[in-house]
Design an enzyme around this catalytic site. Sequence first.
Site, PDB file in Angstrom:
ATOM      1  N   THR A  60       0.861  -1.193   0.000  1.00 41.26           N
ATOM      2  CA  THR A  60       0.000   0.000   0.000  1.00 41.26           C
ATOM      3  C   THR A  60       0.894   1.239   0.000  1.00 41.26           C
ATOM      4  OG1 THR A  60      -1.908  -1.024   1.017  1.00 41.26           O
ATOM      5  CG2 THR A  60      -1.519   1.250   1.646  1.00 41.26           C
ATOM      6  N   ARG A 109     -15.408  -5.003   0.578  1.00 42.24           N
ATOM      7  CA  ARG A 109     -14.658  -4.753   1.817  1.00 42.24           C
ATOM      8  C   ARG A 109     -13.922  -3.410   1.708  1.00 42.24           C
ATOM      9  NH1 ARG A 109      -8.948  -3.790   3.075  1.00 42.24           N
ATOM     10  NH2 ARG A 109      -8.557  -4.565   5.166  1.00 42.24           N
ATOM     11  N   VAL A 110     -14.002  -2.617   2.757  1.00 44.37           N
ATOM     12  CA  VAL A 110     -13.285  -1.341   2.800  1.00 44.37           C
ATOM     13  C   VAL A 110     -12.305  -1.402   3.968  1.00 44.37           C
ATOM     14  CG1 VAL A 110     -13.506   1.141   3.172  1.00 44.37           C
ATOM     15  CG2 VAL A 110     -15.188  -0.071   1.763  1.00 44.37           C
ATOM     16  N   GLY A 111     -11.049  -1.064   3.708  1.00 39.99           N
ATOM     17  CA  GLY A 111     -10.042  -1.071   4.765  1.00 39.99           C
ATOM     18  C   GLY A 111      -9.900   0.291   5.411  1.00 39.99           C
ATOM     19  N   ASP A 112      -8.768   0.488   6.059  1.00 40.77           N
ATOM     20  CA  ASP A 112      -8.523   1.738   6.777  1.00 40.77           C
ATOM     21  C   ASP A 112      -8.126   2.890   5.856  1.00 40.77           C
ATOM     22  OD1 ASP A 112      -6.133  -0.004   6.429  1.00 40.77           O
ATOM     23  OD2 ASP A 112      -5.096   1.814   7.086  1.00 40.77           O
ATOM     24  N   THR A 153      -0.506   1.912   7.330  1.00 35.21           N
ATOM     25  CA  THR A 153      -0.586   0.754   6.430  1.00 35.21           C
ATOM     26  C   THR A 153      -0.533  -0.514   7.280  1.00 35.21           C
ATOM     27  OG1 THR A 153       0.652  -0.523   4.776  1.00 35.21           O
ATOM     28  CG2 THR A 153       1.922   1.062   6.053  1.00 35.21           C
ATOM     29  N   GLY A 154      -1.117  -1.590   6.768  1.00 32.72           N
ATOM     30  CA  GLY A 154      -1.102  -2.852   7.515  1.00 32.72           C
ATOM     31  C   GLY A 154      -2.497  -3.448   7.582  1.00 32.72           C
ATOM     32  N   GLY A 158      -5.933  -3.605   7.921  1.00 30.01           N
ATOM     33  CA  GLY A 158      -6.906  -2.512   7.945  1.00 30.01           C
ATOM     34  C   GLY A 158      -7.895  -2.607   9.088  1.00 30.01           C
TER      35      GLY A 158
HETATM   36  N1  ASP Z   1      -4.244  -1.176   5.166  1.00 23.38           N
HETATM   37  C1  ASP Z   1      -4.607  -1.745   3.895  1.00 23.38           C
HETATM   38  C2  ASP Z   1      -5.967  -2.382   4.000  1.00 23.38           C
HETATM   39  O1  ASP Z   1      -6.240  -3.047   4.979  1.00 23.38           O
HETATM   40  C3  ASP Z   1      -3.630  -2.768   3.402  1.00 23.38           C
HETATM   41  C4  ASP Z   1      -2.187  -2.372   3.448  1.00 23.38           C
HETATM   42  O2  ASP Z   1      -1.799  -1.436   4.139  1.00 23.38           O
HETATM   43  O3  ASP Z   1      -1.392  -3.035   2.765  1.00 23.38           O
HETATM   44  O4  ASP Z   1      -6.730  -2.274   3.079  1.00 23.38           O
END
Ligand code: ASP
Length: 311
Positions: free
Chosen positions: A176, A204-207, A227-228, A230
């Site tokens: 990301t 699905r929606v992440g952070d 990042t990480g 979500g």
């Molecule tokens: N944070 C992002 C998500 O969960 C993924 C990522 O950071 O690689 O959509």
Amino acid sequence: MTERGSRSGRGGEWAIVVHGGAGPIGEGRDETLRSGCAEAAARGAAVLESGGSAIDAVCAAVEHLEDVPDFNAGRGSVLNRAGEIEVDAGLMTSDLAIGAVAAVPWLLHPIRLARLVLEDGRHVLLAGEGALAFARRYGIEPEPRERMVTPRAEARHAARLARVPTGSESSEPGDTVGACALDLRGGLAAATSTGGTPGKRPGRVGDSPLAGAGFWVDARHGAASATGTGEAIIRVLASRQAIALLEVGHPVGTAAQGAVDAIGRPGRGEGGIIVLDRSGGIGLASSSQAMPWASIVGGRGASGVLRRDSL
Ligand code: ASP
């Protein structure tokens, strides 16, 4: 609080810091990802150096990374369970202007659309088909599959369908992109863009497009991009948390580490964050295996891959 897995620096009057995602980045990809981040930081720095705004700088950096197929944003995004790409992106400035888009199919530059949402000003976050309808008003169309899907994303998806273990990176977040900038007038901005997690459910929606979770800016204190995992980042509002730690007087490296520690708290969560304070101090922290990053502060550049066990 431990400084393990974090770094911090202090610098001049304008600054930009970029990340290329926290996660297991796989064998032999360090240099590609590091140099992608360095080039993105240089694009943002060119804007800042010539007196441009922080928002223009983070958009220039993130748009570059959305074009580079090695990152999980725009072209190169991971595939969801249905074999499709749905992207999320968001950005914010120090005057509390926010724009974000979520679960938008096949967009090359979601950060551009997020910025149009911000400039339109009526809403903060548009999702799915409605976001696409808004995009079309500006002549932005979904891209053809062959322009967006990379062999790597295809292989990960095929391995997932065949339930073949291809190593720890097959289903985890990573790659990301995000950026934080401080301009010559003291303006701050943060932006984050992603294809999300591999094999995610459609919708699905992440952070990344959620203010407070995937990004946050406070005019008095600084900017952050996370990042990480979500779901964990949303639960603890990691970016807001990093800025809250600056607010109570912690140094920028400690603020970054505190936010990353919080991501681990809901269980099974890991990730990374970049934090920029209003005097150009930079904090990086990651609990994931690796996080490529780059920064340019007052003309001085640095870049690398932050490793969980490197410090
Ligand atoms: N944070 C992002 C998500 O969960 C993924 C990522 O950071 O690689 O959509």
